[in-house]
Design an enzyme around this catalytic site. Structure first.
Site, PDB file in Angstrom:
ATOM      1  N   ILE A 290      -2.078 -32.794  -8.584  1.00 34.98           N
ATOM      2  CA  ILE A 290      -2.750 -33.101  -9.852  1.00 34.98           C
ATOM      3  C   ILE A 290      -2.466 -34.532 -10.277  1.00 34.98           C
ATOM      4  CG2 ILE A 290      -2.863 -32.539 -12.299  1.00 34.98           C
ATOM      5  CD1 ILE A 290      -2.432 -29.621 -11.563  1.00 34.98           C
TER       6      ILE A 290
ATOM      7  N   ASP B 189       9.118 -39.647  -8.373  1.00 34.75           N
ATOM      8  CA  ASP B 189       9.179 -38.322  -7.750  1.00 34.75           C
ATOM      9  C   ASP B 189      10.316 -38.332  -6.735  1.00 34.75           C
ATOM     10  OD1 ASP B 189       8.845 -35.930  -6.303  1.00 34.75           O
ATOM     11  OD2 ASP B 189       6.693 -35.902  -6.737  1.00 34.75           O
TER      12      ASP B 189
ATOM     13  N   THR C 212       0.922 -31.897 -19.524  1.00 40.52           N
ATOM     14  CA  THR C 212       0.028 -30.837 -19.042  1.00 40.52           C
ATOM     15  C   THR C 212       0.719 -30.032 -17.939  1.00 40.52           C
ATOM     16  OG1 THR C 212      -0.965 -32.320 -17.401  1.00 40.52           O
ATOM     17  CG2 THR C 212      -2.066 -32.165 -19.545  1.00 40.52           C
TER      18      THR C 212
ATOM     19  N   ASP D 258       0.031 -29.869 -24.395  1.00 38.64           N
ATOM     20  CA  ASP D 258      -0.858 -28.745 -24.085  1.00 38.64           C
ATOM     21  C   ASP D 258      -0.064 -27.475 -23.801  1.00 38.64           C
ATOM     22  OD1 ASP D 258      -3.519 -27.634 -23.459  1.00 38.64           O
ATOM     23  OD2 ASP D 258      -2.749 -27.517 -21.403  1.00 38.64           O
TER      24      ASP D 258
ATOM     25  N   GLU E  10       4.768 -19.683 -26.380  1.00 34.99           N
ATOM     26  CA  GLU E  10       3.319 -19.623 -26.581  1.00 34.99           C
ATOM     27  C   GLU E  10       2.892 -18.195 -26.911  1.00 34.99           C
ATOM     28  OE1 GLU E  10       1.391 -21.232 -23.129  1.00 34.99           O
ATOM     29  OE2 GLU E  10       2.363 -23.178 -23.321  1.00 34.99           O
TER      30      GLU E  10
ATOM     31  N   HIS F 212      -2.740 -24.716 -24.259  1.00 38.94           N
ATOM     32  CA  HIS F 212      -2.608 -24.456 -22.816  1.00 38.94           C
ATOM     33  C   HIS F 212      -3.996 -24.402 -22.167  1.00 38.94           C
ATOM     34  CE1 HIS F 212       0.360 -22.529 -19.772  1.00 38.94           C
ATOM     35  NE2 HIS F 212      -0.613 -23.128 -19.127  1.00 38.94           N
ATOM     36  N   ILE F 213      -4.773 -25.427 -22.416  1.00 40.85           N
ATOM     37  CA  ILE F 213      -6.188 -25.421 -22.028  1.00 40.85           C
ATOM     38  C   ILE F 213      -6.553 -26.545 -21.068  1.00 40.85           C
ATOM     39  CG2 ILE F 213      -7.071 -26.925 -23.873  1.00 40.85           C
ATOM     40  CD1 ILE F 213      -8.575 -23.504 -22.911  1.00 40.85           C
ATOM     41  N   ALA F 214      -5.609 -27.428 -20.721  1.00 43.98           N
ATOM     42  CA  ALA F 214      -5.950 -28.597 -19.905  1.00 43.98           C
ATOM     43  C   ALA F 214      -6.611 -28.219 -18.590  1.00 43.98           C
ATOM     44  CB  ALA F 214      -4.700 -29.439 -19.633  1.00 43.98           C
ATOM     45  N   GLY F 215      -6.151 -27.152 -17.978  1.00 40.97           N
ATOM     46  CA  GLY F 215      -6.712 -26.755 -16.690  1.00 40.97           C
ATOM     47  C   GLY F 215      -7.807 -25.717 -16.783  1.00 40.97           C
TER      48      GLY F 215
END
Length: 310
Positions: A151, A170, A230, A256, A261, A282-285
């Site tokens: 992503i 990373d 996200t 997000d 939740e 929690h809607i980004a994806g």
């Protein structure tokens, strides 16, 4: 073969199961643990999103379970060790919502940097706050990616096309990995945070990443930087970020995902009255397009798994 689905799915995708499958689709099951356990008594597979806690207790209710389909990619709500012990295959919808998350990050970064989209109420009241809303362009600024998986790489591709400089941290990628040929690599998280105008999080929730972005790490960020999460809830210390926004130590943030939740009343009070904060559920994806891809992929994965064992 019985398939239980405890959270929402693109319903036409269920037709991909074909004949010979008993489909129990009830999104209310996620909030009715006892009824979900009863449904799993003779089930071959379970399909969930992020709210269903697939732990050892739930798995024990389904002695015949052979597959778990995850409508998404995060697996922190699924006890993978318990599934492995039971030889239950787990199938995340890898790649199916990548584009949706990447577009969310880019769009949100634009909104936070530009800062011009909350003027409606003032204008309706008769004001013309033009000078107060002179924001910044995306192009030429640095996008810092915490974690550089699929992503994050799609996000980098979209951001680079808009003229952004790309940097990442990373620790799980070797320094000589070919991916660093086009991306500025930082050896430490504080170094990345200090060099970024937009920080976007793309890491799983583990003991090492819990509250990864707290007061100390926010302190490494520039006061005019923005933060976007996200990845998973719990990676951001929500109280610390809210305080930084209020104090002007951070110019904007978009969250997000949250440690709990839906949001608790305490969290709601913490976020109240902060104008430079974007909260989404929690809607980004989850777009209509991604929901179709995620649902189709999950159905296909589960169908093949249980059919192979039949």
């Amino acid at each position: 073969m019985k398939i239980v689905i405890s959270e929402f799915i693109h319903e036409p995708s269920l037709e991909r199961f074909g004949r010979g499958f008993d489909i129990v689709y009830d999104p209310a099951l996620v909030d009715d643990h006892a009824r979900l356990c009863r449904q799993l008594g003779d089930a071959d597979a379970l399909i969930v999103r992020n709210r269903t806690r697939v732990d050892a207790t739930l798995l024990s209710s389904g002695p015949g379970l052979r597959a778990i389909g995850r409508l998404g990619v995060g697996l922190d709500n699924i006890d993978l060790e318990a599934c492995a012990t039971r030889r239950i295959s787990v199938f995340p919808a890898t790649g199916a919502n990548t584009l949706s998350v990447a577009e969310y990050v880019i769009g949100t970064a634009m909104v936070l940097l530009r800062g011009a989209y909350g003027a409606g109420e003032a204008m309706i009241a008769g004001r013309w706050p033009r000078h107060a809303l002179m924001g910044r362009e995306l192009s030429g600024r640095t996008l810092g990616l915490v974690g550089f998986g699929e992503i994050a790489r799609m996000t980098a591709q979209k951001a680079e096309a808009l003229g952004m400089e790309i940097a990442a941290f990373d620790p799980f990628l070797d320094a000589d990995d070919p991916v660093w040929r086009t991306v500025r690599r930082h050896d430490t998280l504080p170094a990345l945070l200090g060099a970024s105008d937009v920080v976007s999080l793309h890491v799983p929730l583990t003991e090492a990443t819990k509250n990864l972005i707290g007061a100390e790490m926010v302190g490494h960020m520039a006061s005019d930087a923005v933060l976007i999460n996200t990845s998973r809830g719990g990676i951001v210390d929500e109280a610390a970020v809210a305080a930084a926004l209020v104090d002007g130590r951070l110019v904007g943030a978009a969250l997000d995902l949250f440690a709990e939740e839906p949001l608790t009343s305490a969290a709601t009070a913490r976020f109240a009255g902060i104008p430079n904060l974007i909260l989404t559920p929690h809607i980004a994806g989850v777009t209509t397009d991604a929901n179709i891809r995620v649902s189709n992929l999950t159905v296909d994965n589960v169908r093949r798994a249980v059919a192979a064992d039949a």
